[in-house]
Design a protein around this motif. Structure first.
Motif, PDB file in Angstrom:
ATOM      1  N   THR A  32       0.854  -1.183   0.000  1.00 20.62           N
ATOM      2  CA  THR A  32       0.000   0.000   0.000  1.00 20.62           C
ATOM      3  C   THR A  32       0.891   1.234   0.000  1.00 20.62           C
ATOM      4  O   THR A  32       1.474   1.579   1.028  1.00 20.62           O
ATOM      5  CB  THR A  32      -0.915   0.002   1.242  1.00 20.62           C
ATOM      6  OG1 THR A  32      -1.663  -1.204   1.255  1.00 20.62           O
ATOM      7  CG2 THR A  32      -1.857   1.183   1.224  1.00 20.62           C
ATOM      8  N   MET A  33       1.006   1.851  -1.154  1.00 24.01           N
ATOM      9  CA  MET A  33       1.853   3.032  -1.305  1.00 24.01           C
ATOM     10  C   MET A  33       1.028   4.200  -1.855  1.00 24.01           C
ATOM     11  O   MET A  33       1.501   4.975  -2.673  1.00 24.01           O
ATOM     12  CB  MET A  33       3.020   2.707  -2.243  1.00 24.01           C
ATOM     13  CG  MET A  33       3.915   1.575  -1.758  1.00 24.01           C
ATOM     14  SD  MET A  33       4.809   1.946  -0.262  1.00 24.01           S
ATOM     15  CE  MET A  33       5.996   3.111  -0.865  1.00 24.01           C
ATOM     16  N   ASN A  36       2.297   8.352  -2.472  1.00 18.13           N
ATOM     17  CA  ASN A  36       3.637   8.328  -1.888  1.00 18.13           C
ATOM     18  C   ASN A  36       4.695   8.922  -2.820  1.00 18.13           C
ATOM     19  O   ASN A  36       5.870   8.628  -2.695  1.00 18.13           O
ATOM     20  CB  ASN A  36       4.010   6.901  -1.494  1.00 18.13           C
ATOM     21  CG  ASN A  36       5.073   6.861  -0.433  1.00 18.13           C
ATOM     22  OD1 ASN A  36       4.960   7.519   0.591  1.00 18.13           O
ATOM     23  ND2 ASN A  36       6.119   6.090  -0.661  1.00 18.13           N
ATOM     24  N   LEU A  38       5.484   8.271  -5.842  1.00 15.91           N
ATOM     25  CA  LEU A  38       6.182   7.345  -6.723  1.00 15.91           C
ATOM     26  C   LEU A  38       6.113   7.874  -8.145  1.00 15.91           C
ATOM     27  O   LEU A  38       5.115   8.475  -8.535  1.00 15.91           O
ATOM     28  CB  LEU A  38       5.557   5.949  -6.661  1.00 15.91           C
ATOM     29  CG  LEU A  38       5.513   5.283  -5.296  1.00 15.91           C
ATOM     30  CD1 LEU A  38       4.813   3.931  -5.400  1.00 15.91           C
ATOM     31  CD2 LEU A  38       6.908   5.118  -4.716  1.00 15.91           C
ATOM     32  N   VAL A  42       6.585   0.937 -13.194  1.00 13.74           N
ATOM     33  CA  VAL A  42       6.651  -0.091 -12.159  1.00 13.74           C
ATOM     34  C   VAL A  42       7.224  -1.352 -12.825  1.00 13.74           C
ATOM     35  O   VAL A  42       6.724  -1.790 -13.864  1.00 13.74           O
ATOM     36  CB  VAL A  42       5.252  -0.373 -11.575  1.00 13.74           C
ATOM     37  CG1 VAL A  42       5.282  -1.509 -10.593  1.00 13.74           C
ATOM     38  CG2 VAL A  42       4.706   0.896 -10.928  1.00 13.74           C
ATOM     39  N   ASP A  56      -2.027  -1.383  -3.794  1.00 11.65           N
ATOM     40  CA  ASP A  56      -2.599  -0.042  -3.892  1.00 11.65           C
ATOM     41  C   ASP A  56      -1.481   0.959  -4.151  1.00 11.65           C
ATOM     42  O   ASP A  56      -0.703   1.278  -3.261  1.00 11.65           O
ATOM     43  CB  ASP A  56      -3.348   0.325  -2.610  1.00 11.65           C
ATOM     44  CG  ASP A  56      -4.097   1.648  -2.732  1.00 11.65           C
ATOM     45  OD1 ASP A  56      -3.891   2.372  -3.733  1.00 11.65           O
ATOM     46  OD2 ASP A  56      -4.886   1.953  -1.828  1.00 11.65           O
ATOM     47  N   LEU A  57      -1.414   1.409  -5.395  1.00 14.82           N
ATOM     48  CA  LEU A  57      -0.426   2.422  -5.789  1.00 14.82           C
ATOM     49  C   LEU A  57      -1.130   3.670  -6.304  1.00 14.82           C
ATOM     50  O   LEU A  57      -0.561   4.444  -7.072  1.00 14.82           O
ATOM     51  CB  LEU A  57       0.514   1.836  -6.854  1.00 14.82           C
ATOM     52  CG  LEU A  57       1.315   0.615  -6.410  1.00 14.82           C
ATOM     53  CD1 LEU A  57       2.147   0.075  -7.565  1.00 14.82           C
ATOM     54  CD2 LEU A  57       2.201   0.928  -5.231  1.00 14.82           C
ATOM     55  N   ASN A  60      -0.210   8.186  -7.649  1.00 11.99           N
ATOM     56  CA  ASN A  60       1.221   8.276  -7.899  1.00 11.99           C
ATOM     57  C   ASN A  60       1.422   8.438  -9.405  1.00 11.99           C
ATOM     58  O   ASN A  60       0.618   7.949 -10.195  1.00 11.99           O
ATOM     59  CB  ASN A  60       1.939   6.997  -7.435  1.00 11.99           C
ATOM     60  CG  ASN A  60       2.047   6.906  -5.933  1.00 11.99           C
ATOM     61  OD1 ASN A  60       2.796   7.637  -5.310  1.00 11.99           O
ATOM     62  ND2 ASN A  60       1.279   6.003  -5.334  1.00 11.99           N
ATOM     63  N   LEU A  80      -5.370   1.428  -8.726  1.00 17.49           N
ATOM     64  CA  LEU A  80      -4.456   2.241  -9.532  1.00 17.49           C
ATOM     65  C   LEU A  80      -5.103   3.541  -9.980  1.00 17.49           C
ATOM     66  O   LEU A  80      -4.700   4.111 -10.989  1.00 17.49           O
ATOM     67  CB  LEU A  80      -4.003   1.433 -10.762  1.00 17.49           C
ATOM     68  CG  LEU A  80      -3.320   0.103 -10.460  1.00 17.49           C
ATOM     69  CD1 LEU A  80      -3.064  -0.666 -11.744  1.00 17.49           C
ATOM     70  CD2 LEU A  80      -2.037   0.323  -9.696  1.00 17.49           C
ATOM     71  N   THR A  83      -3.348   7.482 -11.467  1.00 16.67           N
ATOM     72  CA  THR A  83      -1.955   7.204 -11.812  1.00 16.67           C
ATOM     73  C   THR A  83      -1.750   7.558 -13.276  1.00 16.67           C
ATOM     74  O   THR A  83      -2.654   8.057 -13.927  1.00 16.67           O
ATOM     75  CB  THR A  83      -1.602   5.713 -11.601  1.00 16.67           C
ATOM     76  OG1 THR A  83      -2.377   4.919 -12.506  1.00 16.67           O
ATOM     77  CG2 THR A  83      -1.836   5.272 -10.172  1.00 16.67           C
TER      78      THR A  83
END
Length: 96
Positions: A32-33, A36, A38, A42, A56-57, A60, A80, A83
């Motif tokens: 879980t980011m 954050n 990012l 990926v 969970d991104l 980002n 996502l 993103t």
């Protein structure tokens, strides 16, 4: 936006911020980011975690390739939103 232990070569991945593991066997089951900071692509090696259940991104500036997602056979939640996702090509492999 915390990155505890990510740059510590002695830290186990289960001790990294945003990484959660099954108790006892130290196998990653959730990342879980959310929001954050990012950035970038990926790596597809992410899908080589058969016990990963939640990813969970969201929120980002990242992009994905879903090639190999079928190896992530326990994945039940993929978040996502907000993103840089540009394609869902190969995501159908997950259902196979």
């Amino acid at each position: 936006n915390i990155n505890d232990n990510w740059n510590d070569p002695g830290a186990h991945p289960c001790d990294w911020y945003g990484v959660y593991c099954d108790v006892g066997n130290q196998i990653i089951n959730r990342i879980t980011m959310l929001d954050n900071n990012l950035q970038g692509a990926v790596p597809i090696e992410l899908w080589q975690m058969p016990n990963l259940r939640i990813l969970d991104l969201s929120t980002n500036a990242i992009d994905f390739q879903f090639e190999g997602i079928s190896e992530c056979s326990s994945l039940k939640g993929l978040y996502l939103s907000d993103t840089g996702l540009s394609s869902l090509e190969s995501i159908g492999e997950l259902a196979e």
